[in-house]
Design a protein around this motif. Structure first.
Motif, short mmCIF file in Angstrom:
data_model
loop_
_atom_site.label_atom_id
_atom_site.label_comp_id
_atom_site.label_asym_id
_atom_site.label_seq_id
_atom_site.Cartn_x
_atom_site.Cartn_y
_atom_site.Cartn_z
N ILE A 91 0.85 -1.20 0.00
CA ILE A 91 0.00 0.00 0.00
C ILE A 91 0.88 1.24 0.00
O ILE A 91 0.64 2.21 -0.71
N GLY A 123 -18.91 3.43 -7.30
CA GLY A 123 -19.16 3.80 -5.89
C GLY A 123 -18.83 2.69 -4.92
O GLY A 123 -18.99 2.87 -3.72
N TYR A 124 -18.36 1.53 -5.41
CA TYR A 124 -18.08 0.42 -4.51
C TYR A 124 -16.77 0.62 -3.77
O TYR A 124 -15.88 1.34 -4.23
N TYR A 125 -16.66 -0.06 -2.62
CA TYR A 125 -15.40 -0.07 -1.89
C TYR A 125 -14.66 -1.37 -2.22
O TYR A 125 -15.30 -2.38 -2.53
N LEU A 161 -5.00 -1.71 -2.92
CA LEU A 161 -6.00 -0.64 -3.04
C LEU A 161 -6.15 0.04 -1.69
O LEU A 161 -5.92 -0.57 -0.65
N LEU A 162 -6.55 1.29 -1.71
CA LEU A 162 -6.76 2.00 -0.46
C LEU A 162 -8.17 1.66 0.03
O LEU A 162 -9.16 1.97 -0.65
N PRO A 163 -8.26 0.99 1.19
CA PRO A 163 -9.53 0.38 1.59
C PRO A 163 -10.63 1.40 1.89
O PRO A 163 -11.80 1.06 1.87
N HIS A 164 -10.24 2.64 2.16
CA HIS A 164 -11.22 3.63 2.60
C HIS A 164 -11.75 4.44 1.43
O HIS A 164 -12.51 5.37 1.62
N ARG A 165 -11.30 4.12 0.20
CA ARG A 165 -11.73 4.89 -0.96
C ARG A 165 -12.55 4.02 -1.89
O ARG A 165 -12.28 2.83 -2.04
N PHE A 199 -6.95 8.53 -7.50
CA PHE A 199 -5.96 8.91 -6.49
C PHE A 199 -4.66 9.49 -7.07
O PHE A 199 -4.24 10.57 -6.66
N PRO A 259 -5.31 6.92 6.66
CA PRO A 259 -6.57 6.24 6.34
C PRO A 259 -6.43 4.72 6.31
O PRO A 259 -7.33 4.01 6.73
N PRO A 300 -16.91 0.82 5.39
CA PRO A 300 -17.68 1.61 4.44
C PRO A 300 -18.35 0.71 3.41
O PRO A 300 -17.82 -0.34 3.07
N SER A 301 -19.54 1.09 2.96
CA SER A 301 -20.14 0.34 1.86
C SER A 301 -20.81 1.33 0.91
O SER A 301 -21.13 2.45 1.29
N HIS A 302 -21.03 0.86 -0.32
CA HIS A 302 -21.48 1.80 -1.34
C HIS A 302 -22.98 2.03 -1.23
O HIS A 302 -23.71 1.26 -0.62
N LEU A 303 -23.41 3.10 -1.83
CA LEU A 303 -24.82 3.45 -1.86
C LEU A 303 -25.33 3.26 -3.28
O LEU A 303 -24.61 3.47 -4.24
N ARG A 324 -13.40 -3.79 -0.63
CA ARG A 324 -13.76 -5.06 0.01
C ARG A 324 -15.06 -5.62 -0.53
O ARG A 324 -15.41 -6.76 -0.26
N GLU A 325 -15.81 -4.81 -1.29
CA GLU A 325 -17.06 -5.29 -1.85
C GLU A 325 -16.87 -5.93 -3.23
O GLU A 325 -17.82 -6.32 -3.86
N ARG A 341 -6.74 3.17 9.63
CA ARG A 341 -7.92 3.68 10.30
C ARG A 341 -8.41 2.76 11.43
O ARG A 341 -8.66 3.21 12.54
#
Lengths: 657, 342
Positions: free
Chosen positions: A240, B159-161, B117-121, B129, A261, A335-338, B163-164, A264
């Motif tokens: 990372i 819009g997915y993260y 990947l940056l997990p929070h984005r 990025f 982040p 976090p999860s997407h909308l 981990r999804e 986190r």
């Protein structure tokens, strides 16, 4: 690169010989105690190093003379204390006292409860929301509103400050190796210092009172955040970081957009720790005059009003559970997407709910005053209930309790104490040095024997032995009880989950709370103190036993099963030996917990270092408080260094590291 | 073909107490025995090669062979002990930190084995990025990121993260991110090793499709020889930090330079690797027969014709000019690794 480990095939004799050799010098000195010259038995008075005077000289200098340009150090500390009153007043005004100068009342209790509920719902689910709202409502309905909100405001002010300072220290440590080399040992010591040792210098430099308590709370909560920041930032996958570099990040961008982040989760675990440490400390900081639930509890305990003390204790426990669960949920939240094109309400459900809660509660408090301040005449009290329970116990269990107490004293405590007091100090140094040498070489031997020598020459050897004896008895009993319980709990998923839940919950309680039931059962004295230690220090041994047993590599267990092991053989031949290093770490934690508790137990009349620290607190003797605190810290660190060295070596030998 | 896009000369990376001094004491060329005897670990040992614009160089080696370190020396994520790395004629090793940042922001992209990947984005934010870092305005970087996301076939997942997403999808994000700045030089560090075999195959096809469109200069690391053959223009085989052989897949299979390379290539199905040209016999110029085969055809594609034709078959080049002949015996020998009767 893995260094090849020498694997021989030592015979049974050789295998037994190493531990035997380690304790041999100790045994010789101990058994020949009567033949030893006096100076080898007890530390001669003349040898005492005046650590206390030195420390006090430094403190006096800081207090009286040290000047930083235009102001003295004391001015500086007072100025910081003044600074803290601002946010404190703001939060307190918001939560409980209102702003009379501006004619603004405090938030109605229904609003506080509702907002906590929404927060819980947002962070996890409606169940946590209900719990949070319910606990806040409990405070109002059971007459603990003002006290609990004062305590909460200290936590709400102290935690962000302590968290930010710890966070910055952690970042510095990760970025500058020299700073890490300085701060990590310091953090080790600070995290093993008893709570009271933090209080005394605060009392000296800032005085007593609510803000002094707040500052003590802040300082106490810094180390865990710093440590978890270091851990979190170092735990980021190298890839990372490389991805950040390849994207062309500057060092600043790297830190703020990639590293922080990405760490986190670890950082939020740090925040959880900070909040819980703040709560634990703010209860104890009542000794220097912090107001709130802790002060109430202390007052009631001192006047032996057990029922009312329990009532306050329950309020503290509920607050601990809610704060812990909320901050834990925040750390676990992913976090999860909308979905696209959803309504504003669905996009910001929690914000909408919070706004609704505010609106409704303002409306309610306009209609009925009950919604803004719970009326005194409707306040419920559980104290009579608790008092009834205490009476009932005294009535029906007086004899067995008395018998148990006497038996404990006569057959366990007094003999063990006698035994400990016969140990020549040289034998103790020899034991620790040889153990250190055999586990980690000369360096470890020097470090741990340095710790013990400090304790010896600080002039409190006898007191330290009493502390050591209480910790030893308590830890022994903890292992005797906790190990079987842990083994039992590790048998099924359900039990293991339950055990984890109980350990998590009990660990969140401020340690001071544990004094209430033991006072209830045993009044004051060594038996009460040791019981309190046992209850508190039982948590880690159970937790680590369950964890260790359940984390034995599954394929090794399966190999055992297919070899035809019975359940018992599986436990003794496979699970326990492989989990043993982890269990030892649990015992290590148990020792640390016991040391924390034994000092707090000074409150119920022990005769060890804790009592001396307590005295130092009364006389504002910061030097003595610090040196004694260091003695306690060094005891803990000696055990910690030896056990972690052993456990690491054992783990790598078993191929588990 | 012009100048190489990236080149390295006598590149060394040693780990140990004093690598620079050690290298100097041995005149810059210590033997592997000397390195090992003194407790040093050689990750990269005297490596030199050029990568031409638009070429895919695959660096192939088993774990611990130093291939990842070599890649990191080229991108200067790791500072080499000695040697030089020239990027577009500029020495990378003397570039300052800010020059490096500029280079990475505009000229280089890298794909990582575990995606990184940056997990929070979100997907969109991850891909945008590198553009964000270099200061591209939000609107522009997001529209650019959307383009790249569409290119790698992830439209609708913006819009997915991470981990999804599945592993394959995550690596598509990784690829999109590395392409966002429009780099000239593309580093891929075992990009498909963490994926299931079927997904891996699909991703290799995807990669080749992208490369056909983008035509980047690529250094691609893998431990999988089949993967190397599928994607490579040239392959470098590494062992103990040094390159054993560098050449096309065909060269490695037909003329292995060392027993190590031979061992690697012995189980490779040759019919899908060797072209007719590499095994045909030469012949004197004449008019080719009607059933002549093309020189760049793979052996697998002419199997039926070889079986049904008794006499040697004529081989022609792109312009239809006779360049050689191929008979049944040579064909069989080539497939089953017999030295042709010379």
């Amino acid at each position: 690169m893995e260094r090849p480990t020498k694997v021989g095939a030592p015979g049974a004799l050789a295998r037994a010989a190493k531990p035997a050799l380690t304790v041999l010098p100790f045994l010789i000195l101990f058994l020949c105690a009567s033949l030893l010259p006096d100076w080898m038995m007890k530390v001669p008075q003349a040898w005492t190093v005046p650590f206390i005077d030195w420390t006090n000289a430094v403190i006096d200098h800081l207090r009286e003379d040290a000047l930083f340009g235009l102001f003295s150090f004391r001015d500086f500390t007072r100025w910081i204390a003044e600074l803290i009153t601002w946010p404190l007043a703001l939060v307190e005004g918001l939560l409980v006292s209102g702003f009379p100068d501006f004619g603004i009342p405090a938030m109605p209790w229904v609003m506080t409860a509702g907002l906590c509920g929404v927060l819980g719902w947002a962070l996890r689910d409606w169940r946590l929301g209900t719990l949070a709202a319910g606990c806040v409502a409990y405070m109002a309905i059971f007459g603990k509103w003002e006290l609990s909100m004062i305590t909460l405001s200290v936590v709400l002010v102290a935690a962000p400050i302590a968290g930010s300072i710890g966070f910055l220290l952690g970042i510095m440590a990760v970025k500058k190796p020299w700073f890490e080399a300085v701060i990590v040992p310091l953090l080790n010591v600070l995290q093993s210092l008893p709570h009271f040792s933090y209080l005394i210098p605060i009392a000296v430099f800032i005085g007593v009172g609510h803000k002094a308590g707040t500052i003590a709370t802040i300082i106490f909560a810094i180390p865990p955040m710093a440590r978890l920041t270091i851990l979190g930032l170092k735990g980021i996958a190298e890839e990372i970081r490389e991805a950040g570099k390849m994207a062309g990040c500057t060092r600043f961008q790297m830190l703020w957009m990639v590293e922080i982040p990405a760490a986190r989760q670890a950082l939020l675990v740090g925040v959880n720790q900070v909040i819980m440490q703040c709560l634990a400390m703010v209860v104890i900081a009542s000794f220097v005059g912090a107001r709130g639930l802790g002060h109430d509890l202390l007052f009631r305990l001192q006047s032996l009003k057990i029922g009312q003390a329990l009532e306050s204790g329950v309020a503290i426990v509920l607050m601990a559970i809610v704060l812990d669960q909320l901050s834990r949920a925040a750390a676990e939240k992913q976090p999860s997407h909308l979905a696209d094109n959803v309504s504003w309400l669905a996009r910001f459900p929690f914000l909408s709910a919070a706004i609704a809660v505010c609106g409704v509660s303002l409306l309610l408090s306009a209609i009925t005053p009950y919604a803004s301040v719970w009326p005194d005449e409707l306040t419920l009290s559980t104290a009579p209930l608790w008092d009834g329970l205490v009476d009932w116990i005294t009535l029906y269990f007086f004899d067995p309790l008395q018998y148990f107490r006497d038996a404990m004293l006569l057959y366990v405590l007094i003999p063990v104490r006698g035994l400990f007091q016969q140990i020549p100090w040289t034998a103790m140094v020899a034991l620790v040095a040889v153990a250190g040498w055999s586990l980690g070489g000369v360096r470890l031997a020097l470090v741990v024997s340095g710790f013990v020598l400090f304790i010896a020459f600080a002039g409190f050897w006898e007191r330290s032995l009493i502390t050591a004896y209480m910790v030893a008895v308590a830890v022994m009993l903890c292992v005797l009880i906790g190990l079987p319980v842990g083994i039992w709990a590790s048998k099924t998923d359900r039990r293991a989950k339950m055990a984890k839940l109980w350990c998590d919950t009990f660990q969140t309680f401020p340690s001071f709370i544990y004094l209430i039931p033991v006072i209830m059962l045993f009044k004051v004295g060594d038996v009460a103190a040791i019981s309190a230690i046992i209850i508190y220090a039982m948590i880690p041994i159970i937790r680590y036993t369950v964890f260790g047993l359940r984390n034995v590599p599954q394929d090794i267990v399966e190999a055992g099963i297919t070899s035809g092991c019975t359940e018992r053989q599986l436990l003794w031949n496979i699970r326990l030996p492989l989990a043993f290093p982890e269990i030892m770490l649990g015992i290590n934690q148990t020792i640390m917990f016991a040391l924390f508790m034994v000092i707090i137990a000074a409150f119920i009349g022990t005769k060890d270092i804790g009592q001396e620290i307590f005295r130092a607190l009364t006389f504002n003797d910061a030097g003595k408080g610090l040196v004694l605190g260091l003695c306690v810290a060094f005891m803990g660190l000696t055990a910690d260094k030896l056990i972690t060295a052993w456990s690491a070596e054992r783990k790598s030998r078993l191929g588990l590291a | 073909m012009g100048d190489p896009k990236i080149a390295c000369r006598n590149l060394w990376k040693l780990y140990g107490p004093d690598p620079v001094g050690f290298l100097k004491r041995h005149d810059g060329r210590p033997s592997i025995e000397a390195i090992r005897a003194q407790g040093y670990i050689s990750a990269v040992r005297d490596v030199s090669f050029d990568v031409m614009p638009g070429e895919i160089l695959v660096v192939m080696g088993l774990s611990g062979s130093g291939k990842s370190t070599l890649l990191r020396c080229l991108s200067r994520l790791v500072q080499p002990t000695a040697g030089e790395v020239m990027f577009e004629g500029r020495d990378m090793l003397t570039a300052s930190d800010s020059e490096l940042i500029e280079l990475r922001r505009h000229k280089m992209g890298m794909v990582f084995q575990n995606f990184a990947l940056l997990p929070h984005r979100t997907v969109l934010e991850n891909v945008a990025f590198p553009l964000q870092v270099r200061g591209t305005a939000r609107q522009e970087r997001e529209s650019r990121a959307r383009d790249v996301i569409e290119l790698v076939g992830l439209k609708g997942r913006e819009g997915y993260y991470p981990r999804e997403l599945s592993g394959g999808q995550q690596q598509r994000v990784g690829i999109a991110r590395s392409l966002a700045v429009g780099p000239d030089l593309w580093f891929l560090d075992e990009p498909f090793s963490a994926l299931d075999p079927l997904i891996r195959k699909e991703m290799q096809d995807e990669f080749l499709r992208l490369q056909k469109v983008l035509n980047k200069t690529i250094v691609f690391i893998t431990h999988d020889f089949d993967e190397a053959i599928r994607v490579a223009d040239r392959i470098a085989i590494m062992k103990d930090g040094a390159i054993e052989q560098l050449g096309t897949a065909e060269q490695l299979v037909t003329r292995p330079a060392t027993p190590y390379v031979a061992k690697f290539t012995e189980n490779i199905p040759r019919d899908r690797l060797l072209s007719v040209r590499s095994v045909m016999a030469s012949t004197s110029p004449r008019k080719p027969a009607k059933d002549a085969i093309r020189a760049d055809a793979l052996l697998a594609s002419i199997a039926r014709q070889i079986v049904t034709t008794e006499r040697p078959i004529d081989v022609v080049d792109d312009e239809g000019i006779l360049v050689g002949t191929l008979d049944r015996g040579t064909y069989i020998d080539a497939l089953y690794d017999q030295e042709p009767a010379r």
